[in-house]
Design an enzyme around this catalytic site. Structure first.
Site, PDB file in Angstrom:
ATOM      1  N   THR A   1       0.779   5.408   0.189  1.00 34.71           N
ATOM      2  CA  THR A   1      -0.582   6.676   0.398  1.00 34.71           C
ATOM      3  C   THR A   1       0.351   7.748  -0.549  1.00 34.71           C
ATOM      4  O   THR A   1       1.393   8.003  -0.924  1.00 34.71           O
ATOM      5  CB  THR A   1      -0.416   7.019   1.861  1.00 34.71           C
ATOM      6  OG1 THR A   1       0.659   8.377   2.010  1.00 34.71           O
ATOM      7  CG2 THR A   1      -1.338   5.754   2.058  1.00 34.71           C
TER       8      THR A   1
ATOM      9  N   TYR B   1       5.332  22.325   8.176  1.00 35.80           N
ATOM     10  CA  TYR B   1       5.429  20.842   8.233  1.00 35.80           C
ATOM     11  C   TYR B   1       7.014  20.892   8.946  1.00 35.80           C
ATOM     12  O   TYR B   1       6.769  18.874   8.873  1.00 35.80           O
ATOM     13  CB  TYR B   1       6.207  21.415   6.636  1.00 35.80           C
ATOM     14  CG  TYR B   1       7.150  20.327   5.812  1.00 35.80           C
ATOM     15  CD1 TYR B   1       5.163  19.553   5.297  1.00 35.80           C
ATOM     16  CD2 TYR B   1       7.734  20.331   5.280  1.00 35.80           C
ATOM     17  CE1 TYR B   1       6.188  18.248   4.709  1.00 35.80           C
ATOM     18  CE2 TYR B   1       8.589  19.520   4.647  1.00 35.80           C
ATOM     19  CZ  TYR B   1       7.957  18.204   3.860  1.00 35.80           C
ATOM     20  OH  TYR B   1       8.227  17.438   3.667  1.00 35.80           O
TER      21      TYR B   1
ATOM     22  N   LEU C   1       1.080  -0.766   0.003  1.00 29.06           N
ATOM     23  CA  LEU C   1       0.029  -0.308   0.130  1.00 29.06           C
ATOM     24  C   LEU C   1       0.418   1.477   0.128  1.00 29.06           C
ATOM     25  O   LEU C   1       1.416   1.455   0.888  1.00 29.06           O
ATOM     26  CB  LEU C   1      -0.744  -0.272   1.182  1.00 29.06           C
ATOM     27  CG  LEU C   1      -1.369   1.241   1.283  1.00 29.06           C
ATOM     28  CD1 LEU C   1      -2.754   1.723   0.974  1.00 29.06           C
ATOM     29  CD2 LEU C   1      -2.092   1.859   2.857  1.00 29.06           C
TER      30      LEU C   1
ATOM     31  N   ALA D   1       7.883  20.751  11.648  1.00 29.71           N
ATOM     32  CA  ALA D   1       7.256  19.980  13.015  1.00 29.71           C
ATOM     33  C   ALA D   1       6.549  19.279  12.309  1.00 29.71           C
ATOM     34  O   ALA D   1       6.224  17.755  13.281  1.00 29.71           O
ATOM     35  CB  ALA D   1       6.041  20.923  13.906  1.00 29.71           C
TER      36      ALA D   1
ATOM     37  N   GLY E   1       4.723  12.633  -7.655  1.00 27.53           N
ATOM     38  CA  GLY E   1       6.027  12.615  -6.485  1.00 27.53           C
ATOM     39  C   GLY E   1       6.769  11.437  -6.167  1.00 27.53           C
ATOM     40  O   GLY E   1       7.026  10.400  -7.114  1.00 27.53           O
ATOM     41  N   ILE E   2       7.266  10.996  -5.019  1.00 24.30           N
ATOM     42  CA  ILE E   2       8.033  10.122  -4.633  1.00 24.30           C
ATOM     43  C   ILE E   2       6.789   8.745  -4.473  1.00 24.30           C
ATOM     44  O   ILE E   2       7.147   7.480  -4.880  1.00 24.30           O
ATOM     45  CB  ILE E   2       8.175  10.724  -3.017  1.00 24.30           C
ATOM     46  CG1 ILE E   2       9.059  11.129  -3.202  1.00 24.30           C
ATOM     47  CG2 ILE E   2       8.693   9.169  -2.241  1.00 24.30           C
ATOM     48  CD1 ILE E   2       9.530  12.099  -1.812  1.00 24.30           C
TER      49      ILE E   2
END
Length: 255
Positions: free
Chosen positions: A14, A165, A12, A167, A19-20
């Site tokens: 997400t 971001y 799976l 954090a 992108g990545i």
């Protein structure tokens, strides 16, 4: 029959729409995994499945690969996905890649509470909910697993305009290390990758002059390719990394 280092496994991913996440789907499938490309943007996830001949072409479930809509910040969305996958594949995925992430950049003094919360909900809480739901399914099925969380190198060093971001991504590191300690007894490994500046749509929003300054700080002198992150994701998903858990891996070109 495709052979590779993750042959026969269900994965799976997400944030698979770009992108990545998209690159991870490509490399995992190349190495023999059956891939579930999950994204809040279903059409983008479907495009991931269609885009690469290594995956499939023409439908959302050619071979056994599939595209699914998923909101990682919603426990209801995640539990519904798990139920669907268990019906479709008769088992939970044993490879879980938490690549979904968003940015809402602004100077700290101007950052709205909503923009702070939305980034935590996707990047931090979303990673937690996916880990919790699918690790529980693996323990109930007595299956080993590998979870790979995508953090960021800025979680270590900070970055202007990204208090929310950084954090969230620092939180992912802490969760990864804690989850690895809790899940090791179930033979579920949990690791994190800290990408540097990678040529993705997210980095594409950085102004040109700022990007030039970052490039000067990268010894290899270029942005990374998403595939270069995906290769490390696939290694951590495989038995080649069977004694690696609770680790954070910098993939930054030396930044």
């Amino acid at each position: 029959m495709v052979s590779g280092i993750v042959s026969g496994r269900l994965a799976l991913v997400t944030g698979a729409g770009s992108g990545i996440g998209r690159a991870a789907c490509q490399v995992l499938s190349r190495e023999g995994a059956t891939v579930i490309a999950a994204d809040k943007d279903y059409e983008a996830a479907l495009e991931t499945i269609k885009k690469h001949s290594a995956l499939a072409s023409g439908s959302n479930a050619v071979g056994d690969h599939s595209a699914v809509e998923l909101d990682v910040s919603s426990s209801k969305s995640i539990s519904e996905l798990l139920s669907k996958l268990q019906r479709q594949y008769k088992a939970p995925p044993t490879i879980i890649i938490n690549s979904a992430g968003i940015t809402r950049d602004n100077w700290m003094l101007k950052l709205s509470e909503d923009d702070f919360d939305s980034v935590q909900d996707v990047n931090l809480k979303g990673t937690f909910l996916i880990m919790q739901t699918f690790a529980k399914a693996l323990t109930e099925a007595s299956l080993p697993g590998s979870i790979v969380n995508i953090s960021s190198i800025v979680a270590k060093y900070g970055n202007v305009g990204q208090t929310n971001y950084t954090a969230s991504k620092a939180g992912v590191i802490g969760m990864t290390k804690s989850a690895a300690k809790e899940l090791g007894k179930f033979n579920i490994r949990v690791n994190a990758i800290l990408p540097g500046f990678i040529d993705t749509p997210m980095v594409g929003t950085i102004p040109g002059k700022v990007k030039e300054n970052f490039l000067k700080m990268i010894p290899l002198g270029r942005l990374g390719d998403p595939i270069e992150i995906a290769e490390v994701i696939t290694f951590l998903s495989s038995d080649k990394s069977s004694f690696v858990t609770g680790a954070t891996v910098d993939v930054t070109g030396g930044f």
